[in-house]
Design a protein around this motif. Structure first.
Motif: not given
Length: 171
Positions: A39-55, A4-13
């Motif tokens: 960032e909504p207007g500029t599309l500048a990177f703000r932070r990792l999303g949940a799946f980005g953090e998993a990677i 799944p797209a989110g972050r959970n223990e099974a997908s992290q493994i």
């Protein structure tokens, strides 16, 4: 492994032990938000999303275990043939995020009716050449198979695919 797209223990493994992760994204900033919050207007990177953090976590784990690098391919999925401002902005965002997230943008997969038709029959594009499958190939099948070949080429032969610049980027 389809996770799944989110972050959970099974997908992290699963991600931790993978050599390559292929992440399909619908052509939407809603989906992209799982990889990186922009960032909504500029599309500048703000932070990792949940799946980005998993990677990032998987890469950290692989480094600690002495395993090789994790190859991450992100491809836009269900692309339409209609040009739009959102489509162009998604293409730009993917290029900008490629270096920041150390991922490779893959060839896009178009929105095709044949995928839905094959699904109802329990088939995939790879089944069409099998003995006993009575499905005739159309131009749509051929185009879809070419997209799939480009993706497989990128996964199986990443260096040669990049050297040939054969990765079609949907705009």
């Amino acid at each position: 492994v389809d996770c799944p797209a989110g972050r959970n223990e099974a997908s992290q493994i699963a991600i931790n032990v993978a050599d390559c992760v292929v992440t399909p994204l619908n052509d939407s900033f809603v989906d992209l938000d799982l990889l990186a919050v922009l960032e909504p207007g500029t599309l500048a990177f703000r932070r990792l999303g949940a799946f980005g953090e998993a990677i990032v976590e998987a890469r950290r784990s692989r480094t600690l275990q002495g395993l090789g690098d994790l190859d991450w391919i992100v491809l836009r999925n269900r692309l339409t043939n209609i040009d739009s401002r959102n489509k162009a902005r998604m293409a730009d965002a993917m290029v900008d995020l490629a270096a920041r997230l150390d991922m490779r943008p893959g060839p896009g997969l178009s929105e095709r009716v044949i995928y839905r038709e094959l699904f109802l029959e329990g088939l995939t594009l790879l089944d069409l050449r099998r003995k006993g499958v009575a499905q005739r190939l159309s131009l749509s099948h051929v185009a879809a198979r070419q997209e799939l070949r480009a993706l497989l080429d990128l996964i199986l032969f990443p260096k040669s695919a990049e050297a040939r610049k054969s990765i079609p980027q949907a705009v």
